[in-house]
Design a protein around this motif. Structure first.
Motif, PDB file in Angstrom:
ATOM      1  N   ASP A  24       0.814  -1.094  -0.064  1.00  0.00           N
ATOM      2  CA  ASP A  24       0.169  -0.010   0.062  1.00  0.00           C
ATOM      3  C   ASP A  24       0.930   1.155  -0.029  1.00  0.00           C
ATOM      4  O   ASP A  24       0.554   2.404  -0.688  1.00  0.00           O
ATOM      5  CB  ASP A  24      -0.982   0.108   1.181  1.00  0.00           C
ATOM      6  CG  ASP A  24      -1.945  -1.149   1.083  1.00  0.00           C
ATOM      7  OD1 ASP A  24      -2.248  -1.522   0.154  1.00  0.00           O
ATOM      8  OD2 ASP A  24      -2.509  -1.399   2.238  1.00  0.00           O
ATOM      9  N   VAL A  25       1.800   1.209   0.634  1.00  0.00           N
ATOM     10  CA  VAL A  25       2.834   2.480   0.862  1.00  0.00           C
ATOM     11  C   VAL A  25       3.608   2.547  -0.375  1.00  0.00           C
ATOM     12  O   VAL A  25       3.602   3.746  -1.122  1.00  0.00           O
ATOM     13  CB  VAL A  25       3.916   2.082   2.023  1.00  0.00           C
ATOM     14  CG1 VAL A  25       4.818   3.336   1.983  1.00  0.00           C
ATOM     15  CG2 VAL A  25       3.162   2.178   3.471  1.00  0.00           C
ATOM     16  N   HIS A  26       4.084   1.539  -0.839  1.00  0.00           N
ATOM     17  CA  HIS A  26       4.887   1.599  -2.013  1.00  0.00           C
ATOM     18  C   HIS A  26       4.182   1.993  -3.546  1.00  0.00           C
ATOM     19  O   HIS A  26       4.490   2.578  -4.442  1.00  0.00           O
ATOM     20  CB  HIS A  26       5.799   0.321  -2.361  1.00  0.00           C
ATOM     21  CG  HIS A  26       6.944   0.171  -1.320  1.00  0.00           C
ATOM     22  ND1 HIS A  26       8.312   0.075  -1.769  1.00  0.00           N
ATOM     23  CD2 HIS A  26       7.059   0.060  -0.328  1.00  0.00           C
ATOM     24  CE1 HIS A  26       9.106  -0.148  -0.673  1.00  0.00           C
ATOM     25  NE2 HIS A  26       8.254   0.186   0.503  1.00  0.00           N
ATOM     26  N   ASP A  27       2.943   1.582  -3.373  1.00  0.00           N
ATOM     27  CA  ASP A  27       1.936   1.899  -4.774  1.00  0.00           C
ATOM     28  C   ASP A  27       1.422   3.353  -4.368  1.00  0.00           C
ATOM     29  O   ASP A  27       1.033   3.774  -5.708  1.00  0.00           O
ATOM     30  CB  ASP A  27       0.822   0.803  -4.619  1.00  0.00           C
ATOM     31  CG  ASP A  27       1.271  -0.449  -5.084  1.00  0.00           C
ATOM     32  OD1 ASP A  27       2.247  -0.565  -5.661  1.00  0.00           O
ATOM     33  OD2 ASP A  27       0.664  -1.576  -5.112  1.00  0.00           O
ATOM     34  N   SER A  28       1.497   4.135  -3.401  1.00  0.00           N
ATOM     35  CA  SER A  28       1.002   5.245  -3.226  1.00  0.00           C
ATOM     36  C   SER A  28       2.321   6.341  -3.570  1.00  0.00           C
ATOM     37  O   SER A  28       3.270   5.925  -3.938  1.00  0.00           O
ATOM     38  CB  SER A  28       0.444   5.609  -1.995  1.00  0.00           C
ATOM     39  OG  SER A  28       1.661   5.601  -0.884  1.00  0.00           O
ATOM     40  N   ASP A  29       1.975   7.605  -3.556  1.00  0.00           N
ATOM     41  CA  ASP A  29       2.923   8.418  -3.811  1.00  0.00           C
ATOM     42  C   ASP A  29       3.372   9.024  -2.292  1.00  0.00           C
ATOM     43  O   ASP A  29       2.551   9.168  -1.411  1.00  0.00           O
ATOM     44  CB  ASP A  29       2.512   9.812  -4.454  1.00  0.00           C
ATOM     45  CG  ASP A  29       1.973   9.642  -6.024  1.00  0.00           C
ATOM     46  OD1 ASP A  29       3.010   8.685  -6.393  1.00  0.00           O
ATOM     47  OD2 ASP A  29       1.279  10.467  -6.430  1.00  0.00           O
ATOM     48  N   TYR A  30       4.397   8.441  -2.174  1.00  0.00           N
ATOM     49  CA  TYR A  30       4.913   8.770  -0.580  1.00  0.00           C
ATOM     50  C   TYR A  30       6.274   9.501  -0.577  1.00  0.00           C
ATOM     51  O   TYR A  30       7.090   9.513  -1.408  1.00  0.00           O
ATOM     52  CB  TYR A  30       5.173   7.391   0.217  1.00  0.00           C
ATOM     53  CG  TYR A  30       6.031   6.641  -0.258  1.00  0.00           C
ATOM     54  CD1 TYR A  30       7.563   6.817   0.518  1.00  0.00           C
ATOM     55  CD2 TYR A  30       6.205   5.688  -1.273  1.00  0.00           C
ATOM     56  CE1 TYR A  30       8.629   5.744   0.018  1.00  0.00           C
ATOM     57  CE2 TYR A  30       7.204   4.594  -1.448  1.00  0.00           C
ATOM     58  CZ  TYR A  30       8.578   4.907  -0.828  1.00  0.00           C
ATOM     59  OH  TYR A  30       9.600   4.086  -1.133  1.00  0.00           O
ATOM     60  N   THR A  31       6.707  10.193   0.468  1.00  0.00           N
ATOM     61  CA  THR A  31       7.689  10.951   0.688  1.00  0.00           C
ATOM     62  C   THR A  31       8.387  10.729   2.288  1.00  0.00           C
ATOM     63  O   THR A  31       7.365  10.893   3.188  1.00  0.00           O
ATOM     64  CB  THR A  31       7.441  12.653   0.382  1.00  0.00           C
ATOM     65  OG1 THR A  31       7.138  12.476  -0.776  1.00  0.00           O
ATOM     66  CG2 THR A  31       8.700  13.201   0.477  1.00  0.00           C
ATOM     67  N   GLU A  32       9.592  10.588   2.351  1.00  0.00           N
ATOM     68  CA  GLU A  32      10.212  10.428   3.768  1.00  0.00           C
ATOM     69  C   GLU A  32      10.430  11.828   4.089  1.00  0.00           C
ATOM     70  O   GLU A  32      10.954  12.601   3.495  1.00  0.00           O
ATOM     71  CB  GLU A  32      11.409   9.440   3.799  1.00  0.00           C
ATOM     72  CG  GLU A  32      11.945   9.492   5.195  1.00  0.00           C
ATOM     73  CD  GLU A  32      13.267   8.596   5.050  1.00  0.00           C
ATOM     74  OE1 GLU A  32      14.388   9.296   5.712  1.00  0.00           O
ATOM     75  OE2 GLU A  32      13.409   7.701   4.532  1.00  0.00           O
ATOM     76  N   ILE A  33       9.822  12.244   5.553  1.00  0.00           N
ATOM     77  CA  ILE A  33      10.315  13.354   5.981  1.00  0.00           C
ATOM     78  C   ILE A  33      11.225  13.363   7.208  1.00  0.00           C
ATOM     79  O   ILE A  33      11.536  14.550   7.703  1.00  0.00           O
ATOM     80  CB  ILE A  33       8.944  14.149   6.255  1.00  0.00           C
ATOM     81  CG1 ILE A  33       8.158  13.337   7.467  1.00  0.00           C
ATOM     82  CG2 ILE A  33       8.067  14.440   5.065  1.00  0.00           C
ATOM     83  CD1 ILE A  33       6.810  14.279   7.967  1.00  0.00           C
ATOM     84  N   GLY A  34      11.798  12.476   7.435  1.00  0.00           N
ATOM     85  CA  GLY A  34      12.591  12.351   8.408  1.00  0.00           C
ATOM     86  C   GLY A  34      12.553  10.953   9.263  1.00  0.00           C
ATOM     87  O   GLY A  34      12.109  10.081   9.044  1.00  0.00           O
ATOM     88  N   LYS A  35      13.838  10.682   9.982  1.00  0.00           N
ATOM     89  CA  LYS A  35      14.068   9.649  10.882  1.00  0.00           C
ATOM     90  C   LYS A  35      13.289   9.960  12.119  1.00  0.00           C
ATOM     91  O   LYS A  35      13.044  10.917  12.559  1.00  0.00           O
ATOM     92  CB  LYS A  35      15.482   9.402  11.107  1.00  0.00           C
ATOM     93  CG  LYS A  35      15.584   8.266  11.884  1.00  0.00           C
ATOM     94  CD  LYS A  35      17.161   7.918  12.009  1.00  0.00           C
ATOM     95  CE  LYS A  35      17.790   6.611  12.718  1.00  0.00           C
ATOM     96  NZ  LYS A  35      18.979   6.289  12.569  1.00  0.00           N
ATOM     97  N   LEU A  36      12.438   8.946  12.487  1.00  0.00           N
ATOM     98  CA  LEU A  36      11.713   9.022  13.785  1.00  0.00           C
ATOM     99  C   LEU A  36      12.493   9.578  14.764  1.00  0.00           C
ATOM    100  O   LEU A  36      13.514   8.955  15.210  1.00  0.00           O
ATOM    101  CB  LEU A  36      10.672   7.834  14.072  1.00  0.00           C
ATOM    102  CG  LEU A  36       9.790   7.837  15.131  1.00  0.00           C
ATOM    103  CD1 LEU A  36       8.862   8.770  14.894  1.00  0.00           C
ATOM    104  CD2 LEU A  36       9.365   6.365  15.902  1.00  0.00           C
ATOM    105  N   LYS A  37      12.285  10.597  15.379  1.00  0.00           N
ATOM    106  CA  LYS A  37      13.471  11.009  16.569  1.00  0.00           C
ATOM    107  C   LYS A  37      13.006  10.276  17.991  1.00  0.00           C
ATOM    108  O   LYS A  37      14.159  10.391  18.568  1.00  0.00           O
ATOM    109  CB  LYS A  37      12.610  12.509  16.826  1.00  0.00           C
ATOM    110  CG  LYS A  37      13.261  13.375  15.377  1.00  0.00           C
ATOM    111  CD  LYS A  37      12.522  14.714  16.008  1.00  0.00           C
ATOM    112  CE  LYS A  37      12.500  15.670  14.526  1.00  0.00           C
ATOM    113  NZ  LYS A  37      11.928  17.159  14.837  1.00  0.00           N
ATOM    114  N   GLY A  38      11.921   9.853  18.299  1.00  0.00           N
ATOM    115  CA  GLY A  38      11.704   9.118  19.466  1.00  0.00           C
ATOM    116  C   GLY A  38      10.510   8.283  19.032  1.00  0.00           C
ATOM    117  O   GLY A  38       9.473   8.637  18.679  1.00  0.00           O
ATOM    118  N   ASN A  39      10.375   7.173  19.825  1.00  0.00           N
ATOM    119  CA  ASN A  39       9.231   6.160  19.570  1.00  0.00           C
ATOM    120  C   ASN A  39       8.137   6.854  20.714  1.00  0.00           C
ATOM    121  O   ASN A  39       6.899   6.370  20.738  1.00  0.00           O
ATOM    122  CB  ASN A  39       9.470   4.845  19.795  1.00  0.00           C
ATOM    123  CG  ASN A  39       9.882   4.542  21.336  1.00  0.00           C
ATOM    124  OD1 ASN A  39      10.664   5.269  21.912  1.00  0.00           O
ATOM    125  ND2 ASN A  39       9.110   3.536  21.985  1.00  0.00           N
TER     126      ASN A  39
END
Length: 203
Positions: A147-162
């Motif tokens: 679902d993610v790869h078939d959509s238009d997706y953009t990474e906006i950063g590494k998760l800073k903390g969980n």
């Protein structure tokens, strides 16, 4: 033909074991360790940013000025009575990625006076994992990596903390109206840890 000595066998075994143990620790340790990051809403979010200055540069300037204890000057120009405010354009709640990967907390997508976007997490609590990333996607509610790869997706950063409250800048060339969900995603194993479907704000 002479057989390798016991000492040589031990040394070779140790050489092999060290990277295996290190990889296992990198893979499994986040499951037992949580990182909390608490960020305030950006100070510059409601300010009018000069054209030759980026949002992050303005934030550093305002943080520096906030630390100074300066007396008021009578000849200082008056500030305008009203300033543009950030506008919440969409919001949602994180849900579990599956029965093992849990997630909760609120997320809001803001349009800043500069025209830039900002993703804000509040009360985030997600299962920790190796190399988690924050993605914005055009899918309304992705459940799998397909679902993610078939959509238009953009990474906006590494998760800073969980855990905690966090801010993530949205690239200036990304149309905010195309963002329909926020995904916390394990990059090396391509696993969806948590998803926040977004609802557009009225008006």
């Amino acid at each position: 033909m002479t057989l390798p000595s016991k000492r040589v066998i031990i040394i070779v075994a140790a050489i092999i074991a060290i990277p295996v143990i290190a990889f296992a620790w990198w893979l499994l340790s986040p499951l037992f360790i949580s990182k909390t990051v608490v960020e305030e809403f950006p100070m510059s979010a409601s300010a009018q940013i000069p054209e030759n200055m980026t949002q992050s540069e303005a934030e550093k300037v305002m943080e520096g000025m906030a630390k100074l204890d300066m007396p008021a000057m009578e000849d200082m120009p008056e500030m305008p009575p009203e300033m543009d405010e950030p506008v919440a354009v969409a919001s949602g709640q994180f849900r579990d990625g599956d029965s093992f990967h849990k997630g909760s907390g609120a997320v809001t997508l803001y349009l800043l006076p500069t025209g830039e976007g900002l993703v804000r997490f509040e009360g985030l609590n997600v299962t920790n994992g190796p190399d988690l990333r924050v993605l914005v996607t055009s899918h309304p509610d992705p459940k799998t990596r397909a679902d993610v790869h078939d959509s238009d997706y953009t990474e906006i950063g590494k998760l800073k903390g969980n855990r905690g409250d966090q801010n993530y800048d949205v690239p200036s060339d990304l149309d905010l109206s195309s963002i329909r969900s926020i995904v916390i995603y394990c990059a090396p194993f391509q696993v969806v840890f948590s998803v926040a479907p977004l609802q557009r704000q009225a008006g």
